[in-house]
Write an enzyme that holds these catalytic residues in place. Structure first.
Site, PDB file in Angstrom:
ATOM      1  N   LYS A 126      -5.671   9.412  -7.747  1.00  0.00           N
ATOM      2  CA  LYS A 126      -5.755   8.368  -6.813  1.00  0.00           C
ATOM      3  C   LYS A 126      -7.208   7.770  -7.157  1.00  0.00           C
ATOM      4  CE  LYS A 126      -5.059   6.695  -2.124  1.00  0.00           C
ATOM      5  NZ  LYS A 126      -6.333   5.837  -2.262  1.00  0.00           N
ATOM      6  N   SER A 171       0.950  -1.455   0.083  1.00  0.00           N
ATOM      7  CA  SER A 171      -0.131  -0.048   0.060  1.00  0.00           C
ATOM      8  C   SER A 171       0.933   1.232  -0.172  1.00  0.00           C
ATOM      9  CB  SER A 171      -1.028  -0.058   1.342  1.00  0.00           C
ATOM     10  OG  SER A 171      -0.239  -0.016   2.473  1.00  0.00           O
TER      11      SER A 171
END
Length: 668
Positions: free
Chosen positions: A118, A86
């Site tokens: 994003k 992540s």
């Protein structure tokens, strides 16, 4: 950070880890978030702060030391030799400046960045051999994901064959566009199903389907942004993206290479303004060091790459005025308040209503009619009141009084012990009857095609049905009274109602809408006890004896069937010809006595004699319950090579540890 003792830090960190584990499991593994992103982020950052100040309190199983969520046992596992990590998060431009300064200090000179939007979706890996798609997998916990190849073949923008015979792995984001999300939720609402909280969870729930045909219907899309181990001639992020686009992958056209942080800030400002006009959801921007050789030099921490960071957008807020508070009655009698407000544009849509959830929430927020409130969208989707602007409260404002009677039937509302909700307990309440029939006909229950909310409303308004049993007495003449209902629709609905009589009894139990008894619990109970007559005679302990069925479910079920109204309804359904028996597969034969029978087992590490799936099935055949996480309820942890945090947690909790060979010796 305010002064805090080691013991206080330990206690707070333990509490935060418990909450964060539950929230992460709901988000990653169940695709059903329980809190807003900003609440999760604040708690996560507080835990990081505590662990940084007191390194001795860091535990191997802390959520700060791992990636993503548990793996669903229904999918084949996929190892990620290069972990799908992540990203670290920042929430201000000042934090981005700190990131930039850190990069310059580590590499010794100014850094160029590749910036991308994003995307609000879930990570996906695509592997090709000789130009053909051979595997698609989710991130999972970063090291082990789930094989979703069959489903990925139904995503239109994923190339099944590349124009060149390359053996490569690329990674990106699987997402659901705003239009597809709105359409899906409308369909689910029409069918009486729960709606998805946001597009990210809709995408995750759609990709992680056991039936690929469901994925096909859900209109998923991808943006590919990472080439794992690209060829030497590719030396930068932006060059890799250009080449992947040439190969037919769907890449995001907004990404660009930027020379400095000022240009990055301009990009942030541009897409903060544009985000609501995009056809897909975004929740920030991603900043990556563009030079791939510098990425190699910078490397990764245990959890995140050092060379990239995600800047998260703050929630968009608007002010509006509350004009009314209305109360609606749900299927189980729960009465829910909703604020009706002056319409405002928020995150791309017009918002005029926001749930106030329950009386405690309403009182805690202190909302009154006439108040000016700040409004935002939880997860960029669900309208929610952030706070009351007290400085703008009218001088003649008075506290809002919680109603004492049901808005539908007028009977007195009750506050049951251990519940925050108000309830109407009148079984004949029109609103409850309507919601109950909608639920009864829904796909997870009796699955009566054509009997949606609009038809149910008409049936009740015309006094044709008063409970679910009345559905089985409807005639052609009755249905002919409905608006826009012609002969074909009438025949189709009557056929669907008649066909539902043949359903296995667990669907009927689900359709009854008993509190805390969902489709899975209904199936387990029906599978164990075979028919409704037997089930209605059971005691609490009989039902609670089933693995995964708790006391709350057992008590709710026995209480329901003890009511004379429920018994009368079941008898009416029986007389109408509904099947009352379990028609599904029988329970597997009872396993012979062995050390793992009725035990909870966790597998960890790399196994040599069996695949994870094979060993799981072998243990289940022996009567074991194989789970994905270690707790006080775990009886054994069986480990192979490179066992990680689950091994460490088992040691901490005193859970017996067995090597793969030791476990095999006990069962063969």
């Amino acid at each position: 950070m305010a002064k805090i003792t080691l013991d206080e830090a330990k206690k707070e960190a333990a509490s935060l880890r418990t909450k964060l584990d539950e929230w992460a499991d709901a988000y990653y593994s169940k695709d059903a978030p329980e809190v807003e992103d900003n609440v999760y982020d604040q708690s996560y950052n507080r835990l990081l702060e505590l662990e940084k100040a007191f390194p001795e309190i860091v535990t191997p199983d802390s959520i700060t030391q791992r990636v993503g969520g548990e793996i669903d046992s229904d999918f084949t596992k996929v190892n990620h030799p290069i972990p799908m990590l992540s990203m670290g998060d920042v929430f201000s431009k000042d934090e981005l400046k700190e990131f930039d300064q850190r990069m310059q200090k580590l590499v010794g000179h100014p850094v160029e960045y590749n910036v991308e939007l994003k995307i609000d979706g879930l990570s996906l890996s695509l592997e090709y051999q000789d130009g053909k798609l051979v595997r698609a997998s989710t991130r999972g916990n970063g090291y082990i994901g789930e094989d979703v190849t069959a489903n990925a073949r139904y995503i239109a923008d994923i190339p099944q064959v590349l124009p060149e015979p390359l053996t490569i792995e690329v990674r990106g984001e699987c997402y659901m566009g705003k239009e597809a999300f709105a359409k899906l939720n409308q369909e689910r609402e029409d069918e009486g199903l729960s709606v998805f909280a946001n597009p990210r969870n809709a995408a995750a729930g759609s990709l992680r389907q056991l039936d690929p045909k469901v994925t096909k219907k859900r209109q998923l899309s991808t943006f590919i942004y990472t080439w794992v181990n690209p060829p030497r001639e590719i030396t930068s992020q932006h060059q890799a993206i250009e080449r992947m686009h040439e190969l037919g992958f769907h890449t995001n056209e907004t990404g660009r290479k930027l020379a400095n942080l000022d240009e990055v800030f301009d990009f942030i400002d541009e897409y903060t303004a544009k985000r609501n006009s995009l056809t897909y959801g975004i929740d920030g921007i991603v900043l990556k060091v563009d030079d791939l050789s510098l990425e190699q030099q910078l490397g990764n921490t245990v959890k995140v790459p050092r060379w990239e960071i995600a800047y998260k957008f703050p929630p968009e807020e608007q002010e509006t005025i509350v004009r009314d508070i209305v109360w609606t009655v749900g299927r189980t009698g729960v009465v829910t308040p909703t604020a009706v407000m002056d319409p405002v544009q928020l995150a791309g849509t017009t918002v005029a209503r926001a749930s106030l959830h329950n009386p405690d929430y309403l009182n805690e927020k202190g909302v009154r009619i006439g108040d000016t409130v700040k409004l935002h969208k939880a997860g960029d989707i669900i309208p929610e009141i952030s706070e009351v602007v007290l400085s703008k409260r009218p001088a003649d404002s008075v506290p809002y009084e919680i109603p004492t009677t049901c808005p539908s039937c007028g009977q007195k509302l009750v506050h049951l012990e251990d519940e925050v909700a108000l309830r109407c307990i009148n079984p004949s309440c029109p609103a409850q009857v309507e919601e109950g029939i909608i639920h009864f006909a829904s796909r997870p229950a009796m699955n009566i095609a054509g009997l949606g909310p609009k038809i149910v409303k008409q049936l009740i308004a015309k006094d044709l049905v008063h409970n679910v049993a009345d559905l089985y007495h409807l005639t052609e003449d009755d249905l002919a009274q409905l608006d826009h209902f012609k002969e074909k629709s009438i025949n189709n609905l009557l056929t669907a109602i008649d066909n539902s009589k043949k359903n296995s009894v667990e669907l009927l139990i689900t359709g009854l809408g008993i509190d805390h008894v969902g489709a899975k619990a209904a199936r387990l109970i029906a599978q164990k006890f075979k028919n409704l007559e037997k089930i209605m005679s059971l005691g609490v302990q009989d039902i609670a004896s089933i693995d995964t069925i708790g006391m709350t479910t057992a008590e709710s079920m026995t209480t329901y069937f003890a009511q004379p109204e429920a018994q009368k309804l079941i008898e009416e359904l029986r007389e109408s010809g509904l099947n009352m028996d379990y028609l599904g597969a029988d329970e597997p034969e009872e396993a012979p006595d062995n050390p793992f029978k009725d035990k909870t087992v966790v597998l960890t590490g790399k196994l040599e004699h069996y695949t994870r799936s094979e060993f799981t099935k072998k243990l289940q055949a022996l009567g074991a319950k194989v789970t994905g996480s270690v707790s006080h309820k775990t009886d054994y942890v069986i480990y192979g090579k490179d066992a990680g945090s689950k091994y460490n947690k088992a040691e901490q909790l005193g859970v017996p540890l067995l090597t793969e060979e030791e476990a095999i010796a006990q069962i063969e």
